[in-house]
Write an enzyme that holds these catalytic residues in place. Structure first.
Site, short mmCIF file in Angstrom:
data_model
loop_
_atom_site.label_atom_id
_atom_site.label_comp_id
_atom_site.label_asym_id
_atom_site.label_seq_id
_atom_site.Cartn_x
_atom_site.Cartn_y
_atom_site.Cartn_z
N ASP A 164 22.81 -20.48 -14.43
CA ASP A 164 22.28 -19.32 -15.14
C ASP A 164 21.78 -18.36 -14.08
O ASP A 164 21.18 -18.78 -13.09
CB ASP A 164 21.14 -19.72 -16.09
CG ASP A 164 20.94 -18.65 -17.15
OD1 ASP A 164 21.90 -18.34 -17.88
OD2 ASP A 164 19.83 -18.09 -17.24
N GLU A 204 22.34 -21.91 -27.79
CA GLU A 204 21.60 -20.65 -27.65
C GLU A 204 20.68 -20.76 -26.43
O GLU A 204 20.10 -21.82 -26.19
CB GLU A 204 20.74 -20.45 -28.91
CG GLU A 204 20.60 -19.00 -29.29
CD GLU A 204 19.59 -18.82 -30.41
OE1 GLU A 204 18.79 -17.90 -30.34
OE2 GLU A 204 19.63 -19.66 -31.34
N GLY A 264 29.13 -7.00 -13.11
CA GLY A 264 27.74 -6.86 -13.55
C GLY A 264 27.00 -5.76 -12.80
O GLY A 264 27.45 -4.60 -12.76
#
Ligand code: IMP
Length: 204
Positions: free
Chosen positions: A71, A42, A158
């Site tokens: 990320d 997570e 995106g």
């Protein structure tokens, strides 16, 4: 730690093949978390760097291999940096980025009674390189630009159709993708990783 082997902490085949291509000059075996059935942790960090570290160290600890994670996301100045680390999550369970881009525009308009909001935004990317028994190294890249509305272009992914990098008249969604990849936040972070070659001292 297996010699000349890097585990990419991602289940996204597009991301894995892009990273494998970038690492191709270094003659390494590139594996992915999906291939090794490693479940992604997570993302509980509050920065891109923290989430990249979390993913890379999880893969490293489960596999014992040198691991690399990235990320990334978009930050909107007038929204205090949102969506930031929540960029993927703003698209909802259906990963609908039209919804996410419309939400940004709505929230941006709400910040400005005169209809002239501050449209500055930037993409960021953090790469984490995790080695068993060593402190994880992070490499970061950023690209600054302006949010346009309505969205323009169908290339990329995106938030590309609403992001126009500074000094250019086209959005990332309209731009030749090779050109985008040379100037992107990801290119910036990878440039630093490839210059540092942190694997050089590991296997020599
Ligand atoms: P991650 O895969 O968890 O790092 O999620 C990153 C999210 O940020 C993606 O789902 C995209 O929404 C957004 N993002 C990151 N890089 C880009 C880009 O280059 N163009 C458009 N959107 C991006």
């Amino acid at each position: 730690m297996r010699k000349n082997t890097i585990l990419i902490a991602s289940h996204n085949p597009g991301k894995v093949s892009e990273i494998a291509e970038l690492l191709s000059p270094f003659a390494m075996t590139v594996l992915s978390a999906a291939e090794l059935d490693i479940v992604e942790p997570e993302e509980t960090g509050s920065t891109f760097a923290q989430n990249a570290i979390l993913k890379a160290e999880h893969c490293r600890d489960v596999s014992g291999l040198v691991s690399l994670a990235d990320d990334s996301g978009i930050e909107v100045a007038a929204l205090g940096g949102a969506p930031g680390i929540y960029s993927a999550r703003w698209a909802g369970p259906n990963k609908d980025f039209n919804v996410a881009m419309a939400r940004i525009e709505k929230e941006l308009q709400a910040t400005s009674p005169d209809g002239q909001p501050d449209r500055r935004a930037n993409f960021k990317c953090a790469l984490a390189f995790a080695v068993p028994g060593q402190k994880t190294q992070v490499f970061e890249g950023r690209v600054d630009g302006t949010l346009v509305w309505p969205m323009r272009g169908t290339l990329g992914f995106g938030y590309d159709p609403v992001f126009q990098p500074l000094g250019f008249a086209k959005t990332f969604g309209q731009m030749d993708q090779h050109k985008k990849h040379r100037m992107s936040h990801r290119a910036g972070a990878f440039g630093k990783l490839l210059a540092a070659k942190p694997w050089d001292t590991l296997w020599s």
